[in-house]
Design a protein around this motif. Structure first.
Motif, PDB file in Angstrom:
ATOM      1  N   ILE A   3      71.512 -63.749 -19.240  1.00 49.16           N
ATOM      2  CA  ILE A   3      70.961 -63.124 -20.481  1.00 49.16           C
ATOM      3  C   ILE A   3      70.961 -61.816 -20.468  1.00 49.16           C
ATOM      4  O   ILE A   3      71.565 -61.094 -21.085  1.00 49.16           O
ATOM      5  CB  ILE A   3      69.889 -63.781 -21.030  1.00 49.16           C
ATOM      6  CG1 ILE A   3      69.957 -65.398 -21.271  1.00 49.16           C
ATOM      7  CG2 ILE A   3      69.134 -63.002 -22.224  1.00 49.16           C
ATOM      8  CD1 ILE A   3      68.635 -65.989 -21.543  1.00 49.16           C
ATOM      9  N   ALA A   4      70.248 -61.363 -19.261  1.00 48.12           N
ATOM     10  CA  ALA A   4      70.011 -59.869 -18.942  1.00 48.12           C
ATOM     11  C   ALA A   4      71.450 -59.223 -18.841  1.00 48.12           C
ATOM     12  O   ALA A   4      71.702 -58.125 -19.310  1.00 48.12           O
ATOM     13  CB  ALA A   4      69.191 -59.429 -17.742  1.00 48.12           C
ATOM     14  N   ARG A   5      72.530 -59.766 -18.183  1.00 46.94           N
ATOM     15  CA  ARG A   5      73.879 -59.052 -17.945  1.00 46.94           C
ATOM     16  C   ARG A   5      74.660 -59.111 -19.306  1.00 46.94           C
ATOM     17  O   ARG A   5      75.300 -58.205 -19.673  1.00 46.94           O
ATOM     18  CB  ARG A   5      74.470 -59.960 -16.737  1.00 46.94           C
ATOM     19  CG  ARG A   5      74.026 -59.417 -15.530  1.00 46.94           C
ATOM     20  CD  ARG A   5      75.079 -60.111 -14.677  1.00 46.94           C
ATOM     21  NE  ARG A   5      76.462 -59.654 -14.858  1.00 46.94           N
ATOM     22  CZ  ARG A   5      77.250 -59.395 -13.991  1.00 46.94           C
ATOM     23  NH1 ARG A   5      77.101 -59.881 -12.720  1.00 46.94           N
ATOM     24  NH2 ARG A   5      78.525 -59.015 -14.453  1.00 46.94           N
ATOM     25  N   ALA A   6      74.310 -60.449 -20.140  1.00 42.18           N
ATOM     26  CA  ALA A   6      75.036 -60.297 -21.219  1.00 42.18           C
ATOM     27  C   ALA A   6      74.676 -59.185 -22.371  1.00 42.18           C
ATOM     28  O   ALA A   6      75.312 -58.328 -22.959  1.00 42.18           O
ATOM     29  CB  ALA A   6      74.698 -61.603 -22.258  1.00 42.18           C
ATOM     30  N   ILE A   7      73.074 -58.845 -22.342  1.00 42.63           N
ATOM     31  CA  ILE A   7      72.793 -57.780 -22.948  1.00 42.63           C
ATOM     32  C   ILE A   7      73.076 -56.460 -22.757  1.00 42.63           C
ATOM     33  O   ILE A   7      73.515 -55.509 -23.493  1.00 42.63           O
ATOM     34  CB  ILE A   7      70.933 -57.744 -23.054  1.00 42.63           C
ATOM     35  CG1 ILE A   7      70.757 -59.243 -23.824  1.00 42.63           C
ATOM     36  CG2 ILE A   7      70.591 -56.808 -23.938  1.00 42.63           C
ATOM     37  CD1 ILE A   7      69.223 -59.811 -23.992  1.00 42.63           C
ATOM     38  N   ILE A   8      73.006 -55.936 -21.354  1.00 44.62           N
ATOM     39  CA  ILE A   8      73.312 -54.942 -20.819  1.00 44.62           C
ATOM     40  C   ILE A   8      75.130 -54.626 -20.925  1.00 44.62           C
ATOM     41  O   ILE A   8      75.222 -53.560 -21.180  1.00 44.62           O
ATOM     42  CB  ILE A   8      72.763 -54.650 -19.656  1.00 44.62           C
ATOM     43  CG1 ILE A   8      71.423 -54.665 -19.178  1.00 44.62           C
ATOM     44  CG2 ILE A   8      73.501 -53.420 -18.781  1.00 44.62           C
ATOM     45  CD1 ILE A   8      70.389 -54.402 -18.135  1.00 44.62           C
ATOM     46  N   GLY A   9      75.737 -55.530 -20.492  1.00 48.57           N
ATOM     47  CA  GLY A   9      77.276 -55.502 -20.361  1.00 48.57           C
ATOM     48  C   GLY A   9      77.600 -55.605 -21.631  1.00 48.57           C
ATOM     49  O   GLY A   9      78.836 -55.088 -21.984  1.00 48.57           O
ATOM     50  N   MET A  54      86.264 -48.465 -10.220  1.00 45.77           N
ATOM     51  CA  MET A  54      85.037 -47.595 -10.623  1.00 45.77           C
ATOM     52  C   MET A  54      83.987 -48.666 -11.387  1.00 45.77           C
ATOM     53  O   MET A  54      82.802 -48.717 -11.045  1.00 45.77           O
ATOM     54  CB  MET A  54      85.251 -46.480 -11.275  1.00 45.77           C
ATOM     55  CG  MET A  54      84.008 -45.786 -11.488  1.00 45.77           C
ATOM     56  SD  MET A  54      83.554 -45.210  -9.906  1.00 45.77           S
ATOM     57  CE  MET A  54      82.361 -43.711 -10.484  1.00 45.77           C
ATOM     58  N   SER A  55      84.563 -49.637 -12.393  1.00 46.32           N
ATOM     59  CA  SER A  55      83.747 -50.272 -13.170  1.00 46.32           C
ATOM     60  C   SER A  55      83.017 -51.277 -12.210  1.00 46.32           C
ATOM     61  O   SER A  55      81.947 -52.110 -12.609  1.00 46.32           O
ATOM     62  CB  SER A  55      84.458 -50.966 -14.280  1.00 46.32           C
ATOM     63  OG  SER A  55      85.326 -51.796 -13.972  1.00 46.32           O
ATOM     64  N   PHE A  56      83.768 -51.909 -11.296  1.00 48.39           N
ATOM     65  CA  PHE A  56      83.219 -52.893 -10.366  1.00 48.39           C
ATOM     66  C   PHE A  56      82.131 -52.338  -9.608  1.00 48.39           C
ATOM     67  O   PHE A  56      81.184 -53.069  -9.338  1.00 48.39           O
ATOM     68  CB  PHE A  56      84.119 -53.319  -9.442  1.00 48.39           C
ATOM     69  CG  PHE A  56      83.864 -54.173  -8.291  1.00 48.39           C
ATOM     70  CD1 PHE A  56      83.464 -55.540  -8.467  1.00 48.39           C
ATOM     71  CD2 PHE A  56      83.727 -53.575  -6.850  1.00 48.39           C
ATOM     72  CE1 PHE A  56      83.048 -56.347  -7.479  1.00 48.39           C
ATOM     73  CE2 PHE A  56      83.101 -54.627  -5.950  1.00 48.39           C
ATOM     74  CZ  PHE A  56      82.727 -55.975  -6.289  1.00 48.39           C
ATOM     75  N   ILE A  57      82.238 -50.979  -9.222  1.00 50.35           N
ATOM     76  CA  ILE A  57      80.858 -50.611  -8.413  1.00 50.35           C
ATOM     77  C   ILE A  57      79.684 -50.519  -9.413  1.00 50.35           C
ATOM     78  O   ILE A  57      78.785 -50.663  -9.056  1.00 50.35           O
ATOM     79  CB  ILE A  57      81.209 -49.289  -7.791  1.00 50.35           C
ATOM     80  CG1 ILE A  57      82.176 -49.446  -6.796  1.00 50.35           C
ATOM     81  CG2 ILE A  57      79.983 -48.441  -7.319  1.00 50.35           C
ATOM     82  CD1 ILE A  57      82.882 -48.109  -6.043  1.00 50.35           C
ATOM     83  N   ILE A  58      80.035 -50.048 -10.321  1.00 46.32           N
ATOM     84  CA  ILE A  58      78.900 -49.805 -11.345  1.00 46.32           C
ATOM     85  C   ILE A  58      78.325 -51.182 -11.952  1.00 46.32           C
ATOM     86  O   ILE A  58      77.282 -51.354 -12.011  1.00 46.32           O
ATOM     87  CB  ILE A  58      79.288 -49.114 -12.811  1.00 46.32           C
ATOM     88  CG1 ILE A  58      79.879 -47.637 -12.638  1.00 46.32           C
ATOM     89  CG2 ILE A  58      78.331 -49.421 -13.960  1.00 46.32           C
ATOM     90  CD1 ILE A  58      80.431 -46.975 -13.607  1.00 46.32           C
ATOM     91  N   SER A  59      79.106 -52.297 -12.263  1.00 48.84           N
ATOM     92  CA  SER A  59      78.729 -53.429 -12.252  1.00 48.84           C
ATOM     93  C   SER A  59      77.864 -54.124 -11.114  1.00 48.84           C
ATOM     94  O   SER A  59      76.920 -54.748 -11.218  1.00 48.84           O
ATOM     95  CB  SER A  59      79.952 -54.400 -12.907  1.00 48.84           C
ATOM     96  OG  SER A  59      79.556 -55.734 -12.791  1.00 48.84           O
ATOM     97  N   LEU A  60      78.326 -53.796 -10.038  1.00 45.31           N
ATOM     98  CA  LEU A  60      77.598 -54.415  -8.985  1.00 45.31           C
ATOM     99  C   LEU A  60      76.302 -53.865  -8.852  1.00 45.31           C
ATOM    100  O   LEU A  60      75.100 -54.120  -8.567  1.00 45.31           O
ATOM    101  CB  LEU A  60      78.445 -54.012  -7.437  1.00 45.31           C
ATOM    102  CG  LEU A  60      77.859 -54.333  -6.291  1.00 45.31           C
ATOM    103  CD1 LEU A  60      77.934 -56.116  -6.452  1.00 45.31           C
ATOM    104  CD2 LEU A  60      78.652 -53.761  -5.088  1.00 45.31           C
ATOM    105  N   LEU A  61      76.107 -52.441  -8.983  1.00 46.42           N
ATOM    106  CA  LEU A  61      74.826 -51.630  -9.065  1.00 46.42           C
ATOM    107  C   LEU A  61      73.925 -52.135 -10.157  1.00 46.42           C
ATOM    108  O   LEU A  61      72.634 -52.352  -9.887  1.00 46.42           O
ATOM    109  CB  LEU A  61      75.065 -50.212  -9.048  1.00 46.42           C
ATOM    110  CG  LEU A  61      75.721 -49.542  -7.933  1.00 46.42           C
ATOM    111  CD1 LEU A  61      76.100 -48.026  -8.221  1.00 46.42           C
ATOM    112  CD2 LEU A  61      75.004 -49.801  -6.730  1.00 46.42           C
ATOM    113  N   VAL A  62      74.514 -52.342 -11.499  1.00 47.64           N
ATOM    114  CA  VAL A  62      73.729 -52.780 -12.393  1.00 47.64           C
ATOM    115  C   VAL A  62      73.193 -54.236 -12.322  1.00 47.64           C
ATOM    116  O   VAL A  62      72.215 -54.171 -12.352  1.00 47.64           O
ATOM    117  CB  VAL A  62      74.598 -52.744 -13.826  1.00 47.64           C
ATOM    118  CG1 VAL A  62      73.797 -53.518 -14.823  1.00 47.64           C
ATOM    119  CG2 VAL A  62      74.635 -51.064 -13.971  1.00 47.64           C
ATOM    120  N   THR A  63      74.003 -54.991 -11.650  1.00 41.36           N
ATOM    121  CA  THR A  63      73.537 -56.511 -11.338  1.00 41.36           C
ATOM    122  C   THR A  63      72.467 -56.338 -10.240  1.00 41.36           C
ATOM    123  O   THR A  63      71.476 -57.304 -10.365  1.00 41.36           O
ATOM    124  CB  THR A  63      74.769 -57.180 -11.059  1.00 41.36           C
ATOM    125  OG1 THR A  63      75.660 -57.374 -11.805  1.00 41.36           O
ATOM    126  CG2 THR A  63      74.264 -58.697 -10.664  1.00 41.36           C
ATOM    127  N   GLY A  64      72.712 -55.404  -9.094  1.00 43.87           N
ATOM    128  CA  GLY A  64      71.768 -55.454  -8.006  1.00 43.87           C
ATOM    129  C   GLY A  64      70.381 -54.817  -8.798  1.00 43.87           C
ATOM    130  O   GLY A  64      69.329 -55.407  -8.122  1.00 43.87           O
TER     131      GLY A  64
END
Length: 108
Positions: free
Chosen positions: A102-108, A1-11
């Protein structure tokens, strides 16, 4: 489930950054999720090979060459996605990769 959320956020981040940064374009949010998936696959398969082969130069540049590897991965994703995701050149890919990281590091 976290993979899907990570994929959607990165998208979502890819979609937003493509609208903000010059030289990067994406067709739709669905294409941006596709780009996120392709980037994930390339980071899992191609990045370790490139990192291994370029270890000496990465060591000599104190890790800065990893930014070049990131840009190459993004250019590969652009080539794979065709017209749905386009990056104009190496500098655009480099800036896009740094800002996305940088954006992924801030959000994740």
């Amino acid at each position: 489930m976290s993979f899907i959320i990570s994929l959607l956020v990165t998208g979502f981040l890819v979609f937003i950054l493509a609208k903000i940064l010059p030289g990067v374009s994406v067709e739709s949010y669905g294409a941006a999720v596709g780009v996120a998936f392709v980037l994930g696959i390339l980071n899992a398969i191609v990045r370790p090979v490139l990192a291994f082969l370029s270890f000496p130069i990465t060591f000599l540049t104190l890790g800065l060459f990893s930014l070049v590897i990131t840009a190459v991965i993004i250019l590969l994703a652009s080539a794979i996605m065709g017209k749905k995701f386009h990056v104009d050149g190496f500098l655009s890919a480099l800036i896009f990769g740094v800002v996305l990281g940088i954006a992924r590091a801030i959000i994740g």
